[in-house]
Design a protein around this motif. Sequence first.
Motif, PDB file in Angstrom:
ATOM      1  N   VAL B  79      48.121  35.986  41.266  1.00 51.42           N
ATOM      2  CA  VAL B  79      49.089  36.688  40.414  1.00 51.42           C
ATOM      3  C   VAL B  79      48.318  37.476  39.356  1.00 51.42           C
ATOM      4  CG1 VAL B  79      50.957  36.381  38.727  1.00 51.42           C
ATOM      5  CG2 VAL B  79      50.902  34.992  40.814  1.00 51.42           C
ATOM      6  N   GLY B  80      48.742  38.751  39.162  1.00 53.65           N
ATOM      7  CA  GLY B  80      48.066  39.590  38.174  1.00 53.65           C
ATOM      8  C   GLY B  80      46.855  40.320  38.717  1.00 53.65           C
ATOM      9  N   ARG B  81      46.728  40.332  40.047  1.00 54.34           N
ATOM     10  CA  ARG B  81      45.590  41.016  40.671  1.00 54.34           C
ATOM     11  C   ARG B  81      46.067  41.985  41.743  1.00 54.34           C
ATOM     12  NH1 ARG B  81      40.204  38.644  39.141  1.00 54.34           N
ATOM     13  NH2 ARG B  81      40.927  37.186  37.576  1.00 54.34           N
ATOM     14  N   GLY B  82      45.168  42.888  42.123  1.00 60.34           N
ATOM     15  CA  GLY B  82      45.439  43.842  43.189  1.00 60.34           C
ATOM     16  C   GLY B  82      44.499  43.636  44.356  1.00 60.34           C
ATOM     17  N   GLN B  83      44.905  44.115  45.522  1.00 59.69           N
ATOM     18  CA  GLN B  83      44.123  43.921  46.749  1.00 59.69           C
ATOM     19  C   GLN B  83      44.298  45.135  47.651  1.00 59.69           C
ATOM     20  OE1 GLN B  83      45.852  41.413  49.987  1.00 59.69           O
ATOM     21  NE2 GLN B  83      44.087  40.084  49.624  1.00 59.69           N
ATOM     22  N   TYR B  84      43.171  45.682  48.143  1.00 59.34           N
ATOM     23  CA  TYR B  84      43.230  46.761  49.133  1.00 59.34           C
ATOM     24  C   TYR B  84      43.610  46.175  50.486  1.00 59.34           C
ATOM     25  CZ  TYR B  84      41.744  50.748  51.985  1.00 59.34           C
ATOM     26  OH  TYR B  84      41.704  51.793  52.876  1.00 59.34           O
ATOM     27  N   SER B  85      44.523  46.822  51.184  1.00 58.11           N
ATOM     28  CA  SER B  85      44.936  46.322  52.489  1.00 58.11           C
ATOM     29  C   SER B  85      45.339  47.473  53.406  1.00 58.11           C
ATOM     30  CB  SER B  85      46.099  45.331  52.328  1.00 58.11           C
ATOM     31  OG  SER B  85      46.290  44.609  53.528  1.00 58.11           O
ATOM     32  N   MET B  86      45.774  47.134  54.597  1.00 62.51           N
ATOM     33  CA  MET B  86      46.175  48.144  55.581  1.00 62.51           C
ATOM     34  C   MET B  86      47.365  47.632  56.362  1.00 62.51           C
ATOM     35  SD  MET B  86      42.418  49.092  57.113  1.00 62.51           S
ATOM     36  CE  MET B  86      41.189  49.959  56.136  1.00 62.51           C
ATOM     37  N   ASP B  97      47.037  52.894  54.740  1.00 59.30           N
ATOM     38  CA  ASP B  97      46.317  51.925  53.924  1.00 59.30           C
ATOM     39  C   ASP B  97      47.094  51.735  52.625  1.00 59.30           C
ATOM     40  OD1 ASP B  97      45.527  54.459  53.016  1.00 59.30           O
ATOM     41  OD2 ASP B  97      43.484  53.814  52.531  1.00 59.30           O
ATOM     42  N   LEU B  98      46.931  50.586  51.997  1.00 60.71           N
ATOM     43  CA  LEU B  98      47.844  50.128  50.946  1.00 60.71           C
ATOM     44  C   LEU B  98      47.080  49.492  49.806  1.00 60.71           C
ATOM     45  CD1 LEU B  98      50.138  47.982  53.280  1.00 60.71           C
ATOM     46  CD2 LEU B  98      50.633  50.318  52.549  1.00 60.71           C
ATOM     47  N   TYR B  99      47.733  49.411  48.660  1.00 60.29           N
ATOM     48  CA  TYR B  99      47.284  48.509  47.611  1.00 60.29           C
ATOM     49  C   TYR B  99      48.401  47.537  47.312  1.00 60.29           C
ATOM     50  CZ  TYR B  99      42.903  48.048  45.192  1.00 60.29           C
ATOM     51  OH  TYR B  99      41.644  47.636  44.845  1.00 60.29           O
ATOM     52  N   LEU B 100      48.083  46.254  47.309  1.00 65.42           N
ATOM     53  CA  LEU B 100      49.067  45.217  46.986  1.00 65.42           C
ATOM     54  C   LEU B 100      48.779  44.687  45.589  1.00 65.42           C
ATOM     55  CD1 LEU B 100      49.600  45.333  50.034  1.00 65.42           C
ATOM     56  CD2 LEU B 100      49.529  42.838  50.098  1.00 65.42           C
ATOM     57  N   TYR B 101      49.827  44.539  44.787  1.00 64.78           N
ATOM     58  CA  TYR B 101      49.705  43.859  43.497  1.00 64.78           C
ATOM     59  C   TYR B 101      50.640  42.664  43.507  1.00 64.78           C
ATOM     60  CZ  TYR B 101      47.351  48.089  41.897  1.00 64.78           C
ATOM     61  OH  TYR B 101      46.476  49.140  41.765  1.00 64.78           O
ATOM     62  N   LEU B 184      48.517  48.377  33.246  1.00 65.99           N
ATOM     63  CA  LEU B 184      47.213  48.903  33.657  1.00 65.99           C
ATOM     64  C   LEU B 184      46.632  48.020  34.757  1.00 65.99           C
ATOM     65  CD1 LEU B 184      45.418  49.637  30.249  1.00 65.99           C
ATOM     66  CD2 LEU B 184      46.422  51.305  31.833  1.00 65.99           C
ATOM     67  N   ALA B 185      46.159  48.652  35.812  1.00 67.66           N
ATOM     68  CA  ALA B 185      45.427  47.933  36.849  1.00 67.66           C
ATOM     69  C   ALA B 185      44.019  48.497  36.870  1.00 67.66           C
ATOM     70  CB  ALA B 185      46.093  48.130  38.208  1.00 67.66           C
ATOM     71  N   ARG B 186      43.020  47.622  36.865  1.00 71.80           N
ATOM     72  CA  ARG B 186      41.637  48.127  36.866  1.00 71.80           C
ATOM     73  C   ARG B 186      41.245  48.450  38.304  1.00 71.80           C
ATOM     74  NH1 ARG B 186      37.540  46.318  32.222  1.00 71.80           N
ATOM     75  NH2 ARG B 186      36.355  48.265  32.199  1.00 71.80           N
ATOM     76  N   THR B 187      41.804  49.543  38.786  1.00 71.32           N
ATOM     77  CA  THR B 187      41.595  49.988  40.161  1.00 71.32           C
ATOM     78  C   THR B 187      41.419  51.499  40.146  1.00 71.32           C
ATOM     79  OG1 THR B 187      43.993  50.159  40.427  1.00 71.32           O
ATOM     80  CG2 THR B 187      42.958  48.139  41.232  1.00 71.32           C
ATOM     81  N   PRO B 250      33.628  51.232  58.211  1.00 68.30           N
ATOM     82  CA  PRO B 250      33.013  50.422  57.146  1.00 68.30           C
ATOM     83  C   PRO B 250      34.040  49.561  56.397  1.00 68.30           C
ATOM     84  CG  PRO B 250      32.305  52.726  57.008  1.00 68.30           C
ATOM     85  CD  PRO B 250      33.439  52.670  57.988  1.00 68.30           C
ATOM     86  N   PHE B 251      35.314  49.728  56.736  1.00 65.91           N
ATOM     87  CA  PHE B 251      36.373  49.006  56.026  1.00 65.91           C
ATOM     88  C   PHE B 251      36.895  47.827  56.850  1.00 65.91           C
ATOM     89  CE2 PHE B 251      36.485  53.640  55.782  1.00 65.91           C
ATOM     90  CZ  PHE B 251      35.755  53.775  54.614  1.00 65.91           C
ATOM     91  N   ALA B 252      36.069  47.409  57.811  1.00 65.22           N
ATOM     92  CA  ALA B 252      36.451  46.277  58.673  1.00 65.22           C
ATOM     93  C   ALA B 252      36.634  45.003  57.858  1.00 65.22           C
ATOM     94  CB  ALA B 252      35.381  46.070  59.755  1.00 65.22           C
ATOM     95  N   TRP B 253      36.004  44.926  56.671  1.00 66.22           N
ATOM     96  CA  TRP B 253      36.131  43.732  55.829  1.00 66.22           C
ATOM     97  C   TRP B 253      37.585  43.468  55.433  1.00 66.22           C
ATOM     98  CZ3 TRP B 253      38.357  44.524  51.084  1.00 66.22           C
ATOM     99  CH2 TRP B 253      38.357  45.826  50.593  1.00 66.22           C
ATOM    100  N   VAL B 254      38.419  44.506  55.482  1.00 72.22           N
ATOM    101  CA  VAL B 254      39.825  44.335  55.106  1.00 72.22           C
ATOM    102  C   VAL B 254      40.534  43.424  56.109  1.00 72.22           C
ATOM    103  CG1 VAL B 254      42.028  45.579  54.833  1.00 72.22           C
ATOM    104  CG2 VAL B 254      39.908  46.576  53.940  1.00 72.22           C
ATOM    105  N   VAL B 255      40.100  43.480  57.382  1.00 73.12           N
ATOM    106  CA  VAL B 255      40.798  42.772  58.450  1.00 73.12           C
ATOM    107  C   VAL B 255      40.365  41.304  58.443  1.00 73.12           C
ATOM    108  CG1 VAL B 255      41.400  42.822  60.885  1.00 73.12           C
ATOM    109  CG2 VAL B 255      40.621  44.924  59.757  1.00 73.12           C
ATOM    110  N   LYS B 256      41.280  40.426  58.056  1.00 71.20           N
ATOM    111  CA  LYS B 256      40.958  39.013  57.971  1.00 71.20           C
ATOM    112  C   LYS B 256      41.350  38.302  59.266  1.00 71.20           C
ATOM    113  CE  LYS B 256      39.259  39.167  53.771  1.00 71.20           C
ATOM    114  NZ  LYS B 256      39.252  40.598  53.437  1.00 71.20           N
ATOM    115  N   ASP B 257      40.559  37.290  59.626  1.00 72.81           N
ATOM    116  CA  ASP B 257      40.760  36.568  60.884  1.00 72.81           C
ATOM    117  C   ASP B 257      41.917  35.588  60.749  1.00 72.81           C
ATOM    118  OD1 ASP B 257      40.584  35.451  63.331  1.00 72.81           O
ATOM    119  OD2 ASP B 257      38.614  34.537  63.058  1.00 72.81           O
ATOM    120  N   LYS B 258      43.110  36.094  61.038  1.00 74.91           N
ATOM    121  CA  LYS B 258      44.347  35.307  60.947  1.00 74.91           C
ATOM    122  C   LYS B 258      45.337  35.976  61.892  1.00 74.91           C
ATOM    123  CE  LYS B 258      45.886  38.249  57.112  1.00 74.91           C
ATOM    124  NZ  LYS B 258      46.611  39.237  57.905  1.00 74.91           N
ATOM    125  N   PRO B 259      46.428  35.309  62.223  1.00 78.30           N
ATOM    126  CA  PRO B 259      47.420  36.000  63.057  1.00 78.30           C
ATOM    127  C   PRO B 259      48.020  37.179  62.291  1.00 78.30           C
ATOM    128  CG  PRO B 259      47.858  33.618  62.944  1.00 78.30           C
ATOM    129  CD  PRO B 259      46.820  33.915  61.911  1.00 78.30           C
TER     130      PRO B 259
END
Lengths: 128, 353
Positions: B79-86, B97-101, B184-187, B250-259
């Motif tokens: 809570v209170g953070r942001g995350q780059y996603s797709m 591609d997305l940003y989640l807060y 403000l989001a530090r992004t 280079p953005f493969a790190w976004v893809v997490k190993d989960k269903p």
Amino acid sequence: MHTPDSLRYVRSHEWASAPDDGVVTVGISDFAQDQLGDVVFVELPDVGRQVAAGEAIAVVESVKTASDIYAPLAGEVVAVNEGLEDAPEAINAAPYEGGWLFKLRVDDPSAWDGLLDAAGYEAVAEAD
Amino acid sequence: MQRTPLYEAHEALGARIVDFAGWAMPIQYPSGINHEHLAVRQDVGVFDVSHMGELRVRGAEAVPFLRWSTLNDAGKLRVGRGQYSMLPNDQGGLVDDLYLYRDADDDFLVVANAGNVDVVDGQLRRLSEGFDVVIEDESERWALIAIQGPGAALLLERLSNSDLAAVRKNQTVDVHVGGCPVRLARTGYTGEDGFEAFVAPADAVAVWDLVVEAGAAPCGLGARDTLRLEAGFPLYGHELGPDTNPLATPFAWVVKDKPFFGREAMWGVEPGKRLVGLRLDGRGIARQGYEVTDERGTPLGEVTSGTLSPLTREAIAMAWVRTSHAEPGSVVQVLIRGQAVRATVVVPPFYGR
């Protein structure tokens, strides 16, 4: 838009200075440089090349786009502005002076009179 | 064309306005893209990014829903953070591609690209069937102003009379600027330190004016593009698209190993090509769609974005190349107006950090 009365223009936004001993200097208009935005690269023709009026012989590349530059008159390329290689931004800063592109020894100096004058060119540019 | 609440402010500053994804947006101000770019790298710049879309995802099953529908792991987002996603499609590619807060345990704000809001909204709604979540389009409720550059924190500390030193990258904080509430989001999307300010549309002009008066250079979409490219960030429609397997980027790190939705089409499929950075010899710009070949002229792929780095004055690009030429240091050619220009594969960012 700054459009000197002493020059002649073509619809594709190049200017040509009055023939001096048959040689005209060519560049792009203030309107054209403003539309292009920051110029970052210029491809110039080889000296000695024979060109036809309306022939694409150079490229002016801005951050946004690459734009062909057309010979306004037929003739032979007798000089190119080598300073643009290191300082292409001169086209933005001084399109009618330090930002000139190349010089042509024109086949028919009287053809210069048939190009657009400043008022005629401004009318064309405003309609663009 | 749609207008952001800052349209008149851009006109008053002499901006050149263009149509971007149906929005009338400033591409540059009179000082030009290079000046704006360097202002952000060296000091501070401000961008109107109010055209971005915001979708609220709320409900008891918001976390399992977002873990299923997006590629990064929303469950790891505090809570209170942001995350780059797709957002994946079912063909192994991407919808956006997305940003989640994360605003609360069961409450997320999803920021999507302007041109994709409706398809993102539609896909999230379809996939939400069976999950206890509600999705609302909040795009009309938010103006978004990005304040970016090494001087951004100090400028915002002065304007908000608050200490931002403890605010970490991707963290959000609520402050006031000129009496207006600002989240403000530090992004950001420039490679520099900076913040993105979520404000009510009615407050956008007041906040923008204060930021500009405090010395931030107004920056348009042109500088936004050269900055993100220099930093090696992708742009949907260029590096990312419906046919882009993110695992080959280079953005493969976004893809997490989960269903996740569409996993079978994406995971474990070898695309045979990689998205790489290129540094070109000479100053000609490699633009989207230009062909990349090996030194014998055999096709390897194509350019997705290119520019002349305003900082290093080198021609840089991102491109798809066959895996045989994807290692850093590989030499390739880019065909620029019929001429083969030598280029070297490099790992972005394209400037020293």
